[in-house]
Design a protein around this motif. Structure first.
Motif, PDB file in Angstrom:
ATOM      1  N   GLU A  21      98.220   2.742 149.052  1.00 20.79           N
ATOM      2  CA  GLU A  21      97.893   4.137 148.768  1.00 20.79           C
ATOM      3  C   GLU A  21      99.175   4.927 148.625  1.00 20.79           C
ATOM      4  N   LEU A  22      99.110   6.007 147.836  1.00 19.61           N
ATOM      5  CA  LEU A  22     100.256   6.898 147.677  1.00 19.61           C
ATOM      6  C   LEU A  22     100.061   8.181 148.468  1.00 19.61           C
ATOM      7  N   GLU A  23      98.958   8.290 149.201  1.00 18.14           N
ATOM      8  CA  GLU A  23      98.699   9.461 150.025  1.00 18.14           C
ATOM      9  C   GLU A  23      97.753   9.060 151.134  1.00 18.14           C
ATOM     10  N   LEU A  24      97.962   9.557 152.348  1.00 14.20           N
ATOM     11  CA  LEU A  24      97.090   9.223 153.467  1.00 14.20           C
ATOM     12  C   LEU A  24      95.742   9.904 153.284  1.00 14.20           C
ATOM     13  N   SER A  25      94.674   9.120 153.487  1.00 18.99           N
ATOM     14  CA  SER A  25      93.330   9.678 153.407  1.00 18.99           C
ATOM     15  C   SER A  25      93.051  10.512 154.645  1.00 18.99           C
ATOM     16  N   ALA A  26      91.957  11.269 154.593  1.00 16.30           N
ATOM     17  CA  ALA A  26      91.588  12.097 155.740  1.00 16.30           C
ATOM     18  C   ALA A  26      91.319  11.246 156.965  1.00 16.30           C
ATOM     19  N   ALA A  27      90.693  10.063 156.764  1.00 16.03           N
ATOM     20  CA  ALA A  27      90.403   9.181 157.894  1.00 16.03           C
ATOM     21  C   ALA A  27      91.698   8.659 158.522  1.00 16.03           C
ATOM     22  N   LYS A  28      92.679   8.372 157.694  1.00 16.01           N
ATOM     23  CA  LYS A  28      93.959   7.874 158.224  1.00 16.01           C
ATOM     24  C   LYS A  28      94.714   8.984 158.959  1.00 16.01           C
ATOM     25  N   LYS A  29      94.647  10.210 158.441  1.00 13.26           N
ATOM     26  CA  LYS A  29      95.301  11.308 159.139  1.00 13.26           C
ATOM     27  C   LYS A  29      94.659  11.547 160.497  1.00 13.26           C
ATOM     28  N   ALA A  30      93.342  11.378 160.558  1.00 15.26           N
ATOM     29  CA  ALA A  30      92.657  11.570 161.834  1.00 15.26           C
ATOM     30  C   ALA A  30      92.963  10.450 162.808  1.00 15.26           C
ATOM     31  N   ALA A  31      93.324   9.250 162.295  1.00 12.31           N
ATOM     32  CA  ALA A  31      93.565   8.099 163.167  1.00 12.31           C
ATOM     33  C   ALA A  31      95.030   7.957 163.568  1.00 12.31           C
ATOM     34  N   LEU A  32      95.913   8.855 163.103  1.00  9.64           N
ATOM     35  CA  LEU A  32      97.330   8.763 163.468  1.00  9.64           C
ATOM     36  C   LEU A  32      97.520   8.804 164.972  1.00  9.64           C
ATOM     37  N   PRO A  33      98.491   8.005 165.511  1.00  7.33           N
ATOM     38  CA  PRO A  33      99.340   7.026 164.798  1.00  7.33           C
ATOM     39  C   PRO A  33      98.639   5.676 164.676  1.00  7.33           C
ATOM     40  N   PHE A  34      99.024   4.860 163.658  1.00  2.99           N
ATOM     41  CA  PHE A  34      98.477   3.521 163.492  1.00  2.99           C
ATOM     42  C   PHE A  34      99.571   2.650 162.866  1.00  2.99           C
ATOM     43  N   ASP A  35      99.371   1.349 162.887  1.00  2.00           N
ATOM     44  CA  ASP A  35     100.366   0.392 162.391  1.00  2.00           C
ATOM     45  C   ASP A  35     100.085   0.023 160.939  1.00  2.00           C
ATOM     46  N   ALA A  36     101.138  -0.264 160.191  1.00  2.00           N
ATOM     47  CA  ALA A  36     101.048  -0.710 158.805  1.00  2.00           C
ATOM     48  C   ALA A  36     102.160  -1.724 158.560  1.00  2.00           C
TER      49      ALA A  36
END
Length: 335
Positions: A21-36
């Motif tokens: 992805e080139l931008e964090l989705s709303a679900a990913k922003k809500a789940a911060l922090p997370f590993d990639a």
């Protein structure tokens, strides 16, 4: 900030668990922090960027201001990382986080509540106007108080209390008009049967600073006072604001000294002093006049000498010319 263009995935990455992805989705922003996981190495181009190797696991901690970048942490360091080099986990693989409410629904809800509040306000105003129009009046044209309107279904905000600027200004002026307490003059220690050093403002202006012998020892009582011993030659500089004191120096220190502890001195009569000053001024002017006259005579003498030298040169040049003409005439005759 330029965005890196490398998007090659790492071999073995599961597509159902990791996405690009080139931008964090709303679900990913809500789940911060997370590993990639990084699917390609990256070397930091600026001080605020993060370097990492292919296969490194980065902790995504925030979205960056520019698209295509995130704030990440790796091996104790924190910086910007390009999303083109990172495989993000899919939304389904993230920890259970409540789905964010769509932005459009939030805006619609806010608009609906604003419309309802406006309608309620209009209804309350209409009721007040209607009751005022039907209020009974008396024959003497006195204004009668209308019946209090019903309270609106919503609480009206009470106006905030505004401080009276005029009242504040009046209080300030009253405080300024109150006279400050008069300063207390510094008491001067006295010596029995001794008047000590005395002077008038005119004498101080004419004769200060001057040296005055100390008549007695004086030990300071306060920090601003000057210590001296009997016989010290105290350098009096100027009168002090309190009577009986002078600003003085002694042994390299400065302070205020009590006049009764200094020797009484007789000042010359200011009238005679004025006459003496006039005589000195007259003598000074005469000397200046004599000097100017001497300078004038010197300049005239120099001018006279210059004219004589010029006349002598002129005579000499004429004599030289005459001899040359005679020589030429003699040679012509001989030929």
């Amino acid at each position: 900030m330029p965005q890196p263009s490398h998007t090659a995935p790492v071999d073995g990455t599961k597509k159902e668990a990791w996405v690009e992805e080139l931008e964090l989705s709303a679900a990913k922003k809500a789940a911060l922090p997370f590993d990639a996981k990084a699917h390609h190495f990256y070397v930091a181009a600026d001080d605020d960027e993060l370097s990492f190797e292919e296969g490194d696991v980065l902790t995504i901690i925030a979205a960056a201001e520019e698209d295509g970048w995130v704030m990440a942490r790796h091996k104790g360091k924190q910086g910007l990382a390009p999303l083109t080099h990172i495989a993000l986990p899919s939304d389904s693989a993230l920890p259970n986080v409540a789905a964010p409410r769509p932005q459009t629904d939030v805006k619609e809800e806010m608009r609906r509540k604003e419309d309802e509040a406006m309608e309620e306000m209009k209804s309350a105003v209409d009721r007040v106007l209607a009751q005022s129009a039907h209020a009974p009046s008396t024959n003497n044209f006195a204004i009668s108080s209308p019946k209090a309107p019903e309270a609106p279904p919503f609480a009206l905000k009470q106006p905030e209390q505004v401080f009276d600027l005029d009242q504040k200004e009046r209080a300030h002026m009253m405080a300024q008009s109150t006279p400050p307490p008069a300063p207390v003059a510094k008491p001067c220690p006295a010596r029995d049967g001794a008047s000590g050093f005395e002077f008038t403002p005119e004498q101080a202006k004419a004769y200060f600073p001057l040296h005055v012998p100390a008549a007695w020892d004086y030990n300071p009582v306060e920090m601003d006072e000057l210590e001296f011993k009997e016989g010290d030659l105290v350098h009096v500089i100027a009168p002090f604001e309190d009577d009986g004191w002078v600003v003085a120096e002694n042994n390299g220190k400065r302070g205020i000294a009590p006049c009764p502890y200094l020797v009484k001195m007789e000042f010359p009569d200011l009238a005679n002093a004025g006459a003496t000053s006039e005589e000195e001024e007259r003598r000074r002017k005469e000397e200046e006049t004599m000097k100017m006259e001497e300078e004038r005579m010197r300049m005239e003498e120099e001018k006279r000498k210059a004219e004589e030298e010029m006349q002598q040169r002129k005579v000499k040049e004429e004599e030289e010319g005459r001899r040359k003409r005679e020589e030429e005439e003699r040679k012509r005759i001989e030929e």
